[in-house]
Design a protein around this motif. Structure first.
Motif, PDB file in Angstrom:
ATOM      1  N   GLY A  25       0.845  -1.689  -0.006  1.00 31.29           N
ATOM      2  CA  GLY A  25       0.151  -0.151  -0.187  1.00 31.29           C
ATOM      3  C   GLY A  25       0.836   1.012   0.003  1.00 31.29           C
ATOM      4  O   GLY A  25       0.153   2.353  -0.148  1.00 31.29           O
ATOM      5  N   SER A  26       2.151   1.094   0.075  1.00 32.41           N
ATOM      6  CA  SER A  26       2.413   2.493   0.823  1.00 32.41           C
ATOM      7  C   SER A  26       2.911   3.250  -1.212  1.00 32.41           C
ATOM      8  O   SER A  26       2.823   2.555  -2.242  1.00 32.41           O
ATOM      9  CB  SER A  26       4.499   2.274   0.669  1.00 32.41           C
ATOM     10  N   ARG A  27       2.999   4.627  -1.137  1.00 33.04           N
ATOM     11  CA  ARG A  27       2.172   5.344  -2.050  1.00 33.04           C
ATOM     12  C   ARG A  27       4.313   5.395  -2.394  1.00 33.04           C
ATOM     13  O   ARG A  27       5.226   5.689  -1.608  1.00 33.04           O
ATOM     14  CB  ARG A  27       2.108   6.620  -2.073  1.00 33.04           C
ATOM     15  N   TYR A  28       4.783   5.971  -3.809  1.00 35.10           N
ATOM     16  CA  TYR A  28       5.707   5.891  -4.086  1.00 35.10           C
ATOM     17  C   TYR A  28       5.904   6.876  -5.608  1.00 35.10           C
ATOM     18  O   TYR A  28       5.262   6.110  -6.252  1.00 35.10           O
ATOM     19  CB  TYR A  28       6.763   4.973  -4.236  1.00 35.10           C
ATOM     20  N   ALA A  29       7.506   7.037  -5.585  1.00 31.79           N
ATOM     21  CA  ALA A  29       7.594   8.060  -7.106  1.00 31.79           C
ATOM     22  C   ALA A  29       8.727   7.254  -6.861  1.00 31.79           C
ATOM     23  O   ALA A  29      10.123   6.631  -6.961  1.00 31.79           O
ATOM     24  CB  ALA A  29       7.817   9.555  -6.844  1.00 31.79           C
ATOM     25  N   LEU A  30       9.021   7.083  -9.158  1.00 29.86           N
ATOM     26  CA  LEU A  30      10.431   6.432  -9.433  1.00 29.86           C
ATOM     27  C   LEU A  30      10.725   7.470 -10.172  1.00 29.86           C
ATOM     28  O   LEU A  30       9.660   7.800 -11.672  1.00 29.86           O
ATOM     29  CB  LEU A  30      10.300   5.363  -9.724  1.00 29.86           C
ATOM     30  N   VAL A  31      11.705   8.289 -10.370  1.00 25.73           N
ATOM     31  CA  VAL A  31      12.180   9.252 -11.325  1.00 25.73           C
ATOM     32  C   VAL A  31      13.344   8.778 -11.828  1.00 25.73           C
ATOM     33  O   VAL A  31      13.848   8.120 -11.655  1.00 25.73           O
ATOM     34  CB  VAL A  31      11.771  11.079 -10.249  1.00 25.73           C
ATOM     35  N   ASP A  32      13.361   9.761 -13.272  1.00 28.94           N
ATOM     36  CA  ASP A  32      14.763   9.314 -13.971  1.00 28.94           C
ATOM     37  C   ASP A  32      14.524   8.636 -14.783  1.00 28.94           C
ATOM     38  O   ASP A  32      15.962   7.550 -15.228  1.00 28.94           O
ATOM     39  CB  ASP A  32      15.960   9.136 -12.850  1.00 28.94           C
ATOM     40  N   PHE A  33      13.975   8.125 -15.748  1.00 33.42           N
ATOM     41  CA  PHE A  33      12.855   7.157 -16.748  1.00 33.42           C
ATOM     42  C   PHE A  33      13.870   7.443 -17.529  1.00 33.42           C
ATOM     43  O   PHE A  33      14.619   8.623 -18.092  1.00 33.42           O
ATOM     44  CB  PHE A  33      11.661   7.513 -17.509  1.00 33.42           C
ATOM     45  N   PRO A  34      14.591   6.312 -17.672  1.00 32.36           N
ATOM     46  CA  PRO A  34      15.975   6.180 -19.111  1.00 32.36           C
ATOM     47  C   PRO A  34      15.365   6.265 -20.381  1.00 32.36           C
ATOM     48  O   PRO A  34      15.229   5.374 -20.676  1.00 32.36           O
ATOM     49  CB  PRO A  34      16.477   4.855 -18.852  1.00 32.36           C
ATOM     50  N   ASP A  35      15.188   7.978 -20.755  1.00 33.29           N
ATOM     51  CA  ASP A  35      14.633   7.950 -21.944  1.00 33.29           C
ATOM     52  C   ASP A  35      15.904   8.154 -22.775  1.00 33.29           C
ATOM     53  O   ASP A  35      15.784   8.558 -23.472  1.00 33.29           O
ATOM     54  CB  ASP A  35      13.894   9.227 -21.677  1.00 33.29           C
ATOM     55  N   HIS A  36      16.507   6.820 -23.280  1.00 38.33           N
ATOM     56  CA  HIS A  36      17.357   6.992 -24.609  1.00 38.33           C
ATOM     57  C   HIS A  36      17.682   5.039 -24.273  1.00 38.33           C
ATOM     58  O   HIS A  36      16.817   4.071 -23.955  1.00 38.33           O
ATOM     59  CB  HIS A  36      18.428   7.190 -23.601  1.00 38.33           C
ATOM     60  N   ALA A  37      18.017   4.490 -25.565  1.00 40.14           N
ATOM     61  CA  ALA A  37      17.933   3.638 -26.405  1.00 40.14           C
ATOM     62  C   ALA A  37      19.094   2.070 -25.017  1.00 40.14           C
ATOM     63  O   ALA A  37      18.987   1.208 -25.844  1.00 40.14           O
ATOM     64  CB  ALA A  37      18.795   3.673 -27.188  1.00 40.14           C
ATOM     65  N   ASN A  38      20.229   2.882 -24.704  1.00 44.99           N
ATOM     66  CA  ASN A  38      20.701   2.020 -23.926  1.00 44.99           C
ATOM     67  C   ASN A  38      20.188   0.834 -22.639  1.00 44.99           C
ATOM     68  O   ASN A  38      19.186   1.065 -22.416  1.00 44.99           O
ATOM     69  CB  ASN A  38      21.658   2.164 -22.863  1.00 44.99           C
ATOM     70  N   VAL A  39      20.091   0.135 -23.875  1.00 43.65           N
ATOM     71  CA  VAL A  39      18.984  -1.655 -23.097  1.00 43.65           C
ATOM     72  C   VAL A  39      19.308  -1.690 -21.493  1.00 43.65           C
ATOM     73  O   VAL A  39      18.504  -1.903 -20.588  1.00 43.65           O
ATOM     74  CB  VAL A  39      19.877  -2.768 -24.060  1.00 43.65           C
ATOM     75  N   GLY A  40      20.364  -1.665 -21.261  1.00 42.99           N
ATOM     76  CA  GLY A  40      21.202  -1.684 -19.629  1.00 42.99           C
ATOM     77  C   GLY A  40      20.027  -0.645 -18.223  1.00 42.99           C
ATOM     78  O   GLY A  40      19.659  -1.315 -17.446  1.00 42.99           O
ATOM     79  N   ASP A  41      20.363   0.019 -18.910  1.00 40.18           N
ATOM     80  CA  ASP A  41      19.198   1.306 -18.017  1.00 40.18           C
ATOM     81  C   ASP A  41      17.943   0.867 -17.773  1.00 40.18           C
ATOM     82  O   ASP A  41      16.652   1.324 -17.314  1.00 40.18           O
ATOM     83  CB  ASP A  41      19.246   2.976 -18.160  1.00 40.18           C
ATOM     84  N   SER A  42      17.222   0.813 -19.661  1.00 37.78           N
ATOM     85  CA  SER A  42      15.461  -0.104 -19.234  1.00 37.78           C
ATOM     86  C   SER A  42      15.488  -1.222 -18.562  1.00 37.78           C
ATOM     87  O   SER A  42      14.411  -1.462 -17.819  1.00 37.78           O
ATOM     88  CB  SER A  42      15.321  -0.105 -20.538  1.00 37.78           C
ATOM     89  N   ALA A  43      16.129  -2.644 -18.539  1.00 35.38           N
ATOM     90  CA  ALA A  43      17.303  -3.485 -17.634  1.00 35.38           C
ATOM     91  C   ALA A  43      16.993  -3.229 -16.130  1.00 35.38           C
ATOM     92  O   ALA A  43      16.097  -3.827 -15.706  1.00 35.38           O
ATOM     93  CB  ALA A  43      17.880  -4.079 -17.537  1.00 35.38           C
ATOM     94  N   ILE A  44      17.040  -2.242 -15.840  1.00 33.93           N
ATOM     95  CA  ILE A  44      17.028  -1.378 -14.152  1.00 33.93           C
ATOM     96  C   ILE A  44      15.842  -1.363 -13.851  1.00 33.93           C
ATOM     97  O   ILE A  44      15.874  -1.389 -13.411  1.00 33.93           O
ATOM     98  CB  ILE A  44      18.142  -0.765 -14.602  1.00 33.93           C
ATOM     99  N   TRP A  45      15.788  -0.349 -14.550  1.00 29.87           N
ATOM    100  CA  TRP A  45      13.994   0.751 -14.550  1.00 29.87           C
ATOM    101  C   TRP A  45      12.688  -0.610 -14.156  1.00 29.87           C
ATOM    102  O   TRP A  45      12.056  -0.645 -13.097  1.00 29.87           O
ATOM    103  CB  TRP A  45      13.664   1.300 -15.728  1.00 29.87           C
ATOM    104  N   LEU A  46      12.870  -1.683 -15.244  1.00 26.67           N
ATOM    105  CA  LEU A  46      11.769  -2.383 -15.508  1.00 26.67           C
ATOM    106  C   LEU A  46      11.837  -3.104 -14.240  1.00 26.67           C
ATOM    107  O   LEU A  46      10.942  -3.909 -13.443  1.00 26.67           O
ATOM    108  CB  LEU A  46      11.655  -3.608 -16.734  1.00 26.67           C
TER     109      LEU A  46
END
Length: 310
Positions: A25-46
Protein backbone atom coordinates in the motif's frame (compact mmCIF):
# COMPACT_ATOMS: atom_id res chain seq x y z
CA UNK A 1 26.73 -22.21 -6.13
CA UNK A 2 24.56 -23.13 -9.11
CA UNK A 3 23.38 -20.59 -11.66
CA UNK A 4 19.84 -20.81 -10.29
CA UNK A 5 21.02 -20.34 -6.68
CA UNK A 6 23.04 -17.30 -7.69
CA UNK A 7 20.09 -15.62 -9.43
CA UNK A 8 17.78 -16.38 -6.51
CA UNK A 9 20.30 -14.90 -4.07
CA UNK A 10 20.50 -11.64 -6.02
CA UNK A 11 16.70 -11.31 -6.15
CA UNK A 12 16.36 -12.13 -2.45
CA UNK A 13 18.84 -9.44 -1.42
CA UNK A 14 17.10 -6.90 -3.64
CA UNK A 15 13.68 -7.69 -2.19
CA UNK A 16 15.04 -7.22 1.34
CA UNK A 17 16.53 -3.85 0.37
CA UNK A 18 13.31 -2.57 -1.17
CA UNK A 19 11.19 -3.80 1.74
CA UNK A 20 13.29 -1.60 4.01
CA UNK A 21 11.55 1.40 2.43
CA UNK A 22 8.09 0.29 1.24
CA UNK A 23 5.32 -2.03 2.38
CA UNK A 24 1.94 -3.12 0.97
CA UNK A 25 0.00 0.00 0.00
CA UNK A 26 2.94 2.42 0.22
CA UNK A 27 2.88 5.38 -2.14
CA UNK A 28 6.10 6.18 -3.98
CA UNK A 29 7.59 8.07 -6.91
CA UNK A 30 10.18 6.65 -9.30
CA UNK A 31 12.09 9.28 -11.27
CA UNK A 32 14.94 9.59 -13.79
CA UNK A 33 13.29 7.25 -16.30
CA UNK A 34 15.98 6.23 -18.86
CA UNK A 35 14.68 8.05 -21.92
CA UNK A 36 17.37 6.66 -24.25
CA UNK A 37 18.14 3.50 -26.19
CA UNK A 38 20.69 1.91 -23.84
CA UNK A 39 19.18 -1.47 -22.98
CA UNK A 40 20.86 -1.79 -19.61
CA UNK A 41 19.16 1.22 -18.06
CA UNK A 42 15.76 -0.03 -19.20
CA UNK A 43 16.50 -3.42 -17.64
CA UNK A 44 17.25 -1.67 -14.35
CA UNK A 45 14.05 0.39 -14.58
CA UNK A 46 11.87 -2.66 -15.20
CA UNK A 47 13.53 -4.50 -12.32
CA UNK A 48 12.88 -1.55 -10.02
CA UNK A 49 9.28 -1.34 -11.14
CA UNK A 50 8.74 -5.07 -10.71
CA UNK A 51 10.04 -5.04 -7.13
CA UNK A 52 8.13 -1.93 -6.10
CA UNK A 53 4.88 -3.28 -7.55
CA UNK A 54 5.42 -6.69 -5.98
CA UNK A 55 5.94 -5.19 -2.52
CA UNK A 56 3.45 -2.30 -2.55
CA UNK A 57 0.77 -3.74 -4.81
CA UNK A 58 0.56 -0.47 -6.69
CA UNK A 59 2.11 1.56 -9.50
CA UNK A 60 4.28 4.61 -8.84
CA UNK A 61 2.21 7.72 -8.20
CA UNK A 62 4.68 9.81 -10.20
CA UNK A 63 7.23 9.05 -12.95
CA UNK A 64 9.53 11.45 -14.79
CA UNK A 65 12.74 11.68 -16.79
CA UNK A 66 15.60 13.96 -15.74
CA UNK A 67 14.35 16.66 -18.11
CA UNK A 68 10.58 16.71 -17.48
CA UNK A 69 10.38 16.54 -13.69
CA UNK A 70 7.89 19.12 -12.40
CA UNK A 71 7.90 19.67 -8.67
CA UNK A 72 4.26 20.84 -8.45
CA UNK A 73 3.03 17.88 -10.49
CA UNK A 74 5.11 15.57 -8.33
CA UNK A 75 3.67 16.96 -5.08
CA UNK A 76 0.11 16.86 -6.43
CA UNK A 77 0.46 13.24 -7.54
CA UNK A 78 2.52 12.08 -4.57
CA UNK A 79 1.80 14.26 -1.51
CA UNK A 80 3.56 11.67 0.66
CA UNK A 81 5.73 8.62 0.17
CA UNK A 82 9.34 7.96 -0.74
CA UNK A 83 10.99 9.35 -3.85
CA UNK A 84 13.17 6.72 -5.51
CA UNK A 85 15.94 7.75 -7.90
CA UNK A 86 16.52 5.25 -10.71
CA UNK A 87 19.75 3.29 -10.31
CA UNK A 88 22.46 2.52 -12.85
CA UNK A 89 25.95 3.84 -13.44
CA UNK A 90 25.59 7.60 -13.62
CA UNK A 91 26.43 8.83 -10.12
CA UNK A 92 29.47 10.96 -10.87
CA UNK A 93 30.66 13.24 -13.64
CA UNK A 94 30.58 10.96 -16.71
CA UNK A 95 26.86 11.49 -17.42
CA UNK A 96 26.29 15.05 -16.10
CA UNK A 97 22.57 15.44 -16.93
CA UNK A 98 21.61 12.64 -14.58
CA UNK A 99 23.98 13.86 -11.87
CA UNK A 100 22.62 17.42 -12.05
CA UNK A 101 19.08 16.04 -11.79
CA UNK A 102 20.05 14.01 -8.72
CA UNK A 103 21.52 17.14 -7.17
CA UNK A 104 18.36 19.12 -8.04
CA UNK A 105 16.22 16.51 -6.27
CA UNK A 106 18.35 16.66 -3.13
CA UNK A 107 18.23 20.46 -3.12
CA UNK A 108 14.45 20.73 -3.59
CA UNK A 109 12.81 17.58 -2.12
CA UNK A 110 13.60 17.85 1.55
CA UNK A 111 10.36 16.85 3.25
CA UNK A 112 10.61 13.10 2.69
CA UNK A 113 13.02 10.23 2.24
CA UNK A 114 14.96 10.18 -1.03
CA UNK A 115 16.43 6.78 -1.90
CA UNK A 116 19.09 6.37 -4.57
CA UNK A 117 18.60 2.84 -5.92
CA UNK A 118 21.73 0.76 -6.62
CA UNK A 119 24.37 2.74 -8.52
CA UNK A 120 28.02 2.61 -9.48
CA UNK A 121 29.91 5.72 -8.35
CA UNK A 122 32.72 7.25 -10.37
CA UNK A 123 34.11 10.77 -10.55
CA UNK A 124 36.86 11.45 -13.04
CA UNK A 125 37.54 14.79 -11.32
CA UNK A 126 37.48 14.56 -7.53
CA UNK A 127 36.77 18.29 -7.23
CA UNK A 128 33.31 17.50 -8.63
CA UNK A 129 32.52 15.51 -5.49
CA UNK A 130 32.32 18.52 -3.18
CA UNK A 131 29.04 19.96 -4.50
CA UNK A 132 27.30 16.60 -4.31
CA UNK A 133 28.74 15.85 -0.87
CA UNK A 134 27.42 19.19 0.43
CA UNK A 135 23.90 18.47 -0.85
CA UNK A 136 23.98 14.98 0.66
CA UNK A 137 25.15 16.31 4.04
CA UNK A 138 22.41 18.96 4.02
CA UNK A 139 19.58 16.59 3.11
CA UNK A 140 17.58 15.39 6.15
CA UNK A 141 16.91 11.86 4.85
CA UNK A 142 18.91 10.54 1.90
CA UNK A 143 19.83 6.85 1.55
CA UNK A 144 22.33 5.58 -1.03
CA UNK A 145 22.66 2.06 -2.41
CA UNK A 146 25.70 1.10 -4.47
CA UNK A 147 26.53 -2.00 -6.51
CA UNK A 148 30.18 -2.64 -5.64
CA UNK A 149 32.57 -2.29 -2.72
CA UNK A 150 34.72 0.37 -4.38
CA UNK A 151 31.64 2.59 -4.70
CA UNK A 152 30.71 1.78 -1.10
CA UNK A 153 34.17 2.73 0.17
CA UNK A 154 34.01 5.97 -1.81
CA UNK A 155 30.54 6.82 -0.47
CA UNK A 156 31.49 6.14 3.14
CA UNK A 157 34.61 8.27 2.78
CA UNK A 158 33.07 11.27 1.02
CA UNK A 159 29.29 11.27 1.68
CA UNK A 160 27.50 11.82 4.98
CA UNK A 161 24.53 9.50 4.42
CA UNK A 162 23.62 5.86 5.04
CA UNK A 163 25.32 3.89 2.26
CA UNK A 164 24.71 0.20 1.59
CA UNK A 165 25.73 -2.51 -0.88
CA UNK A 166 23.01 -4.01 -3.09
CA UNK A 167 22.85 -5.93 -6.38
CA UNK A 168 21.82 -4.33 -9.65
CA UNK A 169 18.03 -4.08 -9.83
CA UNK A 170 17.90 -5.73 -13.27
CA UNK A 171 18.26 -9.06 -11.47
CA UNK A 172 14.65 -8.64 -10.35
CA UNK A 173 13.63 -9.47 -13.95
CA UNK A 174 14.39 -13.12 -13.23
CA UNK A 175 15.57 -15.87 -15.53
CA UNK A 176 14.83 -15.50 -19.24
CA UNK A 177 14.69 -18.06 -22.03
CA UNK A 178 16.70 -17.83 -25.24
CA UNK A 179 15.84 -19.27 -28.63
CA UNK A 180 18.30 -21.24 -30.76
CA UNK A 181 21.57 -19.30 -31.26
CA UNK A 182 22.34 -17.91 -34.70
CA UNK A 183 26.14 -17.74 -34.39
CA UNK A 184 28.97 -19.07 -32.24
CA UNK A 185 30.11 -15.73 -30.82
CA UNK A 186 28.20 -12.50 -30.22
CA UNK A 187 30.32 -9.55 -29.11
CA UNK A 188 28.42 -6.70 -27.44
CA UNK A 189 30.99 -3.90 -27.26
CA UNK A 190 30.57 -0.33 -26.02
CA UNK A 191 30.70 2.58 -28.47
CA UNK A 192 29.98 5.34 -25.92
CA UNK A 193 31.96 7.43 -23.42
CA UNK A 194 32.65 4.46 -21.12
CA UNK A 195 34.40 2.37 -23.78
CA UNK A 196 37.91 1.14 -23.15
CA UNK A 197 38.77 1.09 -26.84
CA UNK A 198 39.57 -2.58 -27.36
CA UNK A 199 41.03 -3.34 -30.80
CA UNK A 200 39.00 -5.92 -32.70
CA UNK A 201 41.10 -8.64 -34.39
CA UNK A 202 40.50 -8.71 -38.13
CA UNK A 203 40.24 -12.51 -38.08
CA UNK A 204 37.22 -12.82 -35.80
CA UNK A 205 34.06 -14.26 -37.33
CA UNK A 206 31.89 -12.98 -34.50
CA UNK A 207 28.87 -10.73 -34.81
CA UNK A 208 29.97 -7.42 -33.26
CA UNK A 209 27.30 -4.93 -32.14
CA UNK A 210 26.25 -2.37 -29.57
CA UNK A 211 22.69 -1.70 -28.38
CA UNK A 212 22.37 2.08 -28.57
CA UNK A 213 19.83 2.33 -31.40
CA UNK A 214 16.08 1.88 -30.90
CA UNK A 215 13.95 -0.23 -33.21
CA UNK A 216 11.87 1.91 -35.61
CA UNK A 217 8.61 0.62 -34.09
CA UNK A 218 9.45 1.70 -30.53
CA UNK A 219 6.21 2.67 -28.72
CA UNK A 220 5.67 6.41 -28.55
CA UNK A 221 4.33 8.61 -25.75
CA UNK A 222 5.45 10.27 -22.55
CA UNK A 223 3.01 8.93 -19.96
CA UNK A 224 3.95 6.16 -17.52
CA UNK A 225 2.30 3.43 -19.63
CA UNK A 226 4.16 4.45 -22.80
CA UNK A 227 7.46 4.71 -20.96
CA UNK A 228 7.09 1.25 -19.52
CA UNK A 229 6.31 -0.08 -23.00
CA UNK A 230 9.45 1.62 -24.30
CA UNK A 231 11.55 0.00 -21.58
CA UNK A 232 10.05 -3.42 -22.33
CA UNK A 233 10.76 -3.00 -26.05
CA UNK A 234 14.36 -2.00 -25.37
CA UNK A 235 15.03 -4.93 -23.04
CA UNK A 236 13.41 -7.35 -25.50
CA UNK A 237 15.73 -5.98 -28.20
CA UNK A 238 18.76 -6.57 -25.97
CA UNK A 239 17.69 -10.09 -25.08
CA UNK A 240 17.17 -10.95 -28.76
CA UNK A 241 20.59 -9.57 -29.62
CA UNK A 242 22.44 -11.52 -26.93
CA UNK A 243 20.50 -14.72 -27.63
CA UNK A 244 22.01 -14.85 -31.13
CA UNK A 245 25.29 -16.12 -29.67
CA UNK A 246 26.18 -19.51 -28.22
CA UNK A 247 28.80 -17.53 -26.27
CA UNK A 248 28.96 -13.77 -25.59
CA UNK A 249 31.91 -11.42 -25.10
CA UNK A 250 30.97 -8.01 -23.69
CA UNK A 251 32.30 -4.90 -21.97
CA UNK A 252 28.81 -3.84 -20.87
CA UNK A 253 27.66 -4.62 -17.32
CA UNK A 254 24.16 -5.40 -18.53
CA UNK A 255 25.55 -7.46 -21.37
CA UNK A 256 26.81 -9.59 -18.51
CA UNK A 257 23.62 -9.39 -16.42
CA UNK A 258 21.22 -10.19 -19.26
CA UNK A 259 23.50 -13.01 -20.47
CA UNK A 260 23.42 -14.26 -16.88
CA UNK A 261 19.60 -14.19 -16.85
CA UNK A 262 19.54 -15.96 -20.24
CA UNK A 263 22.01 -18.61 -19.05
CA UNK A 264 24.47 -17.83 -21.87
CA UNK A 265 28.15 -18.44 -21.02
CA UNK A 266 30.06 -15.20 -21.48
CA UNK A 267 33.40 -13.47 -21.09
CA UNK A 268 33.59 -9.92 -19.76
CA UNK A 269 36.06 -7.18 -20.52
CA UNK A 270 35.86 -3.96 -18.56
CA UNK A 271 34.58 -0.47 -19.24
CA UNK A 272 36.66 2.70 -18.91
CA UNK A 273 36.64 2.78 -15.09
CA UNK A 274 36.47 -0.86 -14.05
CA UNK A 275 32.73 -1.06 -13.37
CA UNK A 276 32.21 -4.68 -14.43
CA UNK A 277 35.16 -6.21 -12.60
CA UNK A 278 34.20 -4.37 -9.42
CA UNK A 279 30.64 -5.66 -9.69
CA UNK A 280 31.82 -9.23 -10.21
CA UNK A 281 34.23 -8.89 -7.27
CA UNK A 282 31.36 -7.82 -5.00
CA UNK A 283 29.08 -10.79 -5.72
CA UNK A 284 29.45 -14.54 -6.22
CA UNK A 285 29.00 -15.82 -9.77
CA UNK A 286 29.17 -19.36 -11.21
CA UNK A 287 32.43 -19.68 -13.14
CA UNK A 288 30.76 -21.78 -15.82
CA UNK A 289 28.60 -18.76 -16.72
CA UNK A 290 30.97 -15.77 -16.55
CA UNK A 291 34.74 -15.35 -16.89
CA UNK A 292 36.80 -12.15 -16.68
CA UNK A 293 39.42 -11.19 -19.27
CA UNK A 294 41.97 -8.37 -19.23
CA UNK A 295 42.63 -8.13 -22.98
CA UNK A 296 40.74 -8.79 -26.20
CA UNK A 297 43.10 -11.63 -27.03
CA UNK A 298 42.40 -13.29 -23.68
CA UNK A 299 38.65 -12.76 -24.10
CA UNK A 300 38.61 -14.46 -27.51
CA UNK A 301 40.75 -17.32 -26.22
CA UNK A 302 38.38 -17.88 -23.28
CA UNK A 303 35.39 -17.68 -25.62
CA UNK A 304 36.96 -20.35 -27.85
CA UNK A 305 37.33 -22.53 -24.77
CA UNK A 306 33.68 -22.07 -23.86
CA UNK A 307 32.59 -22.90 -27.41
CA UNK A 308 34.65 -26.08 -27.34
CA UNK A 309 32.59 -27.33 -24.38
CA UNK A 310 29.16 -26.56 -25.89
Amino acid sequence: MTASDHLTAQRTILATVYRTHVAPGSRYALVDFPDHANVGDSAIWLGELALLRQITGRDPCYVSTWHDFEIDAFRDACPDGILFLHGGGNLGDIWPHHQRFREHILATIRDRTVVQLPQSVHFRVLAQVDRFATLVADHPDFVLYVRDTRSLDFARKHLSCPSHLAPDSAYALGERSAGPPQCDLLMLMRTDDERQGYAMPSTTQAIVADWLEDDPDLPVGVDAIAREAQAVARVDRGLRLLAQGRVVVTDRLHGHILSDLLGIPHVVLDNEYGKIAKYLDAWSFPKEIVTKAATMEEALSLADGLLATR
